[in-house]
Design a protein around this motif. Structure first.
Motif, PDB file in Angstrom:
ATOM      1  N   LEU A 175     -16.256  11.004 -17.857  1.00  0.00           N
ATOM      2  CA  LEU A 175     -17.011  11.975 -17.055  1.00  0.00           C
ATOM      3  C   LEU A 175     -18.204  12.565 -17.815  1.00  0.00           C
ATOM      4  CD1 LEU A 175     -14.050  13.814 -15.243  1.00  0.00           C
ATOM      5  CD2 LEU A 175     -15.107  11.633 -14.719  1.00  0.00           C
ATOM      6  N   ARG A 176     -18.786  11.752 -18.725  1.00  0.00           N
ATOM      7  CA  ARG A 176     -19.948  12.201 -19.494  1.00  0.00           C
ATOM      8  C   ARG A 176     -21.221  11.609 -18.896  1.00  0.00           C
ATOM      9  NH1 ARG A 176     -17.048  10.384 -25.016  1.00  0.00           N
ATOM     10  NH2 ARG A 176     -17.172   8.454 -23.810  1.00  0.00           N
ATOM     11  N   ILE A 228     -23.851  17.589 -20.902  1.00  0.00           N
ATOM     12  CA  ILE A 228     -23.588  17.687 -19.454  1.00  0.00           C
ATOM     13  C   ILE A 228     -22.462  16.740 -19.049  1.00  0.00           C
ATOM     14  CG2 ILE A 228     -24.557  17.484 -17.127  1.00  0.00           C
ATOM     15  CD1 ILE A 228     -27.279  18.162 -18.236  1.00  0.00           C
ATOM     16  N   LEU A 229     -21.380  17.357 -18.583  1.00  0.00           N
ATOM     17  CA  LEU A 229     -20.266  16.598 -18.004  1.00  0.00           C
ATOM     18  C   LEU A 229     -20.336  16.806 -16.480  1.00  0.00           C
ATOM     19  CD1 LEU A 229     -17.592  18.086 -20.413  1.00  0.00           C
ATOM     20  CD2 LEU A 229     -18.487  15.756 -20.550  1.00  0.00           C
ATOM     21  N   ALA A 230     -19.816  15.895 -15.716  1.00  0.00           N
ATOM     22  CA  ALA A 230     -19.841  16.091 -14.258  1.00  0.00           C
ATOM     23  C   ALA A 230     -18.518  15.649 -13.661  1.00  0.00           C
ATOM     24  CB  ALA A 230     -20.994  15.306 -13.636  1.00  0.00           C
ATOM     25  N   MET A 231     -18.075  16.392 -12.656  1.00  0.00           N
ATOM     26  CA  MET A 231     -16.805  16.070 -11.988  1.00  0.00           C
ATOM     27  C   MET A 231     -16.891  16.459 -10.515  1.00  0.00           C
ATOM     28  SD  MET A 231     -14.397  19.291 -12.791  1.00  0.00           S
ATOM     29  CE  MET A 231     -13.993  19.374 -11.064  1.00  0.00           C
ATOM     30  N   GLY A 232     -15.945  15.993  -9.737  1.00  0.00           N
ATOM     31  CA  GLY A 232     -15.900  16.360  -8.322  1.00  0.00           C
ATOM     32  C   GLY A 232     -16.943  15.588  -7.521  1.00  0.00           C
ATOM     33  N   ASP A 233     -17.335  16.194  -6.393  1.00  0.00           N
ATOM     34  CA  ASP A 233     -18.234  15.507  -5.455  1.00  0.00           C
ATOM     35  C   ASP A 233     -19.577  15.131  -6.070  1.00  0.00           C
ATOM     36  OD1 ASP A 233     -16.297  15.897  -3.603  1.00  0.00           O
ATOM     37  OD2 ASP A 233     -17.509  17.077  -2.211  1.00  0.00           O
ATOM     38  N   CYS A 234     -20.035  15.883  -7.085  1.00  0.00           N
ATOM     39  CA  CYS A 234     -21.384  15.633  -7.603  1.00  0.00           C
ATOM     40  C   CYS A 234     -21.404  14.468  -8.596  1.00  0.00           C
ATOM     41  CB  CYS A 234     -21.960  16.886  -8.236  1.00  0.00           C
ATOM     42  SG  CYS A 234     -21.273  17.278  -9.837  1.00  0.00           S
ATOM     43  N   ALA A 235     -20.216  13.906  -8.919  1.00  0.00           N
ATOM     44  CA  ALA A 235     -20.176  12.860  -9.941  1.00  0.00           C
ATOM     45  C   ALA A 235     -19.797  11.511  -9.341  1.00  0.00           C
ATOM     46  CB  ALA A 235     -19.154  13.243 -11.018  1.00  0.00           C
ATOM     47  N   ALA A 236     -20.483  10.465  -9.792  1.00  0.00           N
ATOM     48  CA  ALA A 236     -20.078   9.092  -9.443  1.00  0.00           C
ATOM     49  C   ALA A 236     -19.367   8.551 -10.669  1.00  0.00           C
ATOM     50  CB  ALA A 236     -21.297   8.248  -9.107  1.00  0.00           C
ATOM     51  N   ALA A 237     -18.035   8.662 -10.639  1.00  0.00           N
ATOM     52  CA  ALA A 237     -17.240   8.286 -11.811  1.00  0.00           C
ATOM     53  C   ALA A 237     -16.445   7.023 -11.516  1.00  0.00           C
ATOM     54  CB  ALA A 237     -16.270   9.421 -12.158  1.00  0.00           C
TER      55      ALA A 237
END
Ligand SMILES: Cc1cc2nc3c(=O)[nH]c(=O)nc-3n(C[C@H](O)[C@H](O)[C@H](O)COP(=O)(O)OP(=O)(O)OC[C@H]3O[C@@H](n4cnc5c(N)ncnc54)[C@H](O)[C@@H]3O)c2cc1C
Length: 281
Positions: free
Chosen positions: A147-148, A154-163
């Motif tokens: 999730l980096r 800046i880490l991103a999670m949830g709806d805003c992240a394309a993981a």
């Protein structure tokens, strides 16, 4: 209100046309709720309004079936349930234009629409694209398995992240259960970082627990995942609806704790006996 004036009309003029664009969970649930609400309206004095005939609801889906990401059996059951309630379902149908009176399909058909609800998906806020970080077509930040983003701060999670899902099958879906799992994963990693420990490079792995879709006040449909991959349990009818409501209360429990969740549930139960189910303005 359109329904109120409709009941004074005759024939086709009496009909209120509702078009819901998007046959995902939101569109399907909304269609079933509106049908139930329409049925209730007649009981509030609109005696000439027959919801089944006078409230024409159409769900339009661009893909080949409703609830595309869910198993085919769930899609078929949802479609069958909506159609049984007199809701029209159009699949493989893309909307090209919405006007004050119609929605126009890509192949040029006009569907009358007194109210059009757009439930065909959302995209991430535009400012995410201004961070100078890679984003996908939906505007989500592209992150690696941990999730980096390429920016180490800046880490991103949830709806805003394309993981990546972690099982080689595309990206993590924009769902509450995914955001919840990612939050737990990142909380552990950030905890390590705060203690000066380099977190292990073990990537996030999404675990699908299944999906439940509510179909009005007394029914539902869904699939629950078992421990084994590709094994899911199909649930429908009032059992699915009961599970949907329990899940809702479990979400409350995470935030409010058990005591206050019981108070909320009891409070709602009592209010339901006194409050009207629909509000006529
Ligand atoms: C109508 C609808 C029904 C849904 N039903 C289901 C369901 O049944 N099951 C399911 O699993 N998922 C469902 N989802 C999806 C689920 O809600 C999301 O996947 C989940 O909420 C994602 O969590 P999140 O924390 O990433 O984003 P959110 O829950 O959207 O939280 C983001 C928060 O950030 C805030 N915010 C936004 N921009 C800024 C800013 N610039 N500064 C500060 N704050 C900001 C927002 O106000 C919001 O509070 C549904 C979504 C919708 C829209």
């Amino acid at each position: 209100m359109r329904v109120e004036s409709a009941q004074r009309q005759r024939g086709e003029d009496r009909q209120v046309h509702l078009v819901i664009v998007g046959g995902g969970a939101t569109g399907v649930e909304l269609a079933a709720e509106l049908r139930d609400a329409g049925n209730l309206v007649s009981g509030y004095g609109l005696t000439h309004f027959d919801a089944r005939n006078d409230m024409v609801i159409t769900v339009v889906e661009g893909g080949p079936r409703l609830l595309g990401p869910l198993p085919e059996r769930v899609s078929a059951a949802a479609r069958e349930s909506l159609q049984r309630r007199g809701i029209a379902v159009e699949t493989d149908c893309r909307i090209a234009q919405v006007t004050d009176t119609d929605v126009v399909t890509a192949d040029g058909r006009r569907l009358r629409s007194d109210l059009c609800v757009w439930a065909a998906g959302i995209s991430a806020p535009s400012w995410l694209g201004e961070l100078g970080l890679p984003t996908n077509k939906a505007g989500q930040l592209e992150v690696d398995g941990c999730l980096r983003t390429p920016d180490p701060h800046i880490l991103a999670m949830g709806d805003c992240a394309a993981a990546p899902r972690g099982d080689g099958e595309g990206i993590v879906p924009a769902r509450a259960q995914a955001a919840h799992q990612q939050a737990e994963y990142l909380a552990r990693r950030i905890g390590d970082l705060l203690q000066g420990v380099t977190p292990a490079d073990e990537p996030f792995k999404y675990r699908e627990h299944g999906s439940l879709v509510s179909l009005g006040t007394s029914s539902g449909v869904g699939s629950l995942m078992g421990g084994l991959r590709d094994r899911s349990l199909f649930v429908s009818g009032s059992l699915a609806r009961l599970m949907y409501m329990s899940l809702h209360l479990m979400h409350h429990k995470v935030i409010l704790g058990i005591g206050r969740t019981i108070s909320v549930a009891l409070g709602r139960l009592l209010l339901r006996r006194a409050h009207p189910r629909v509000k006529l303005h």
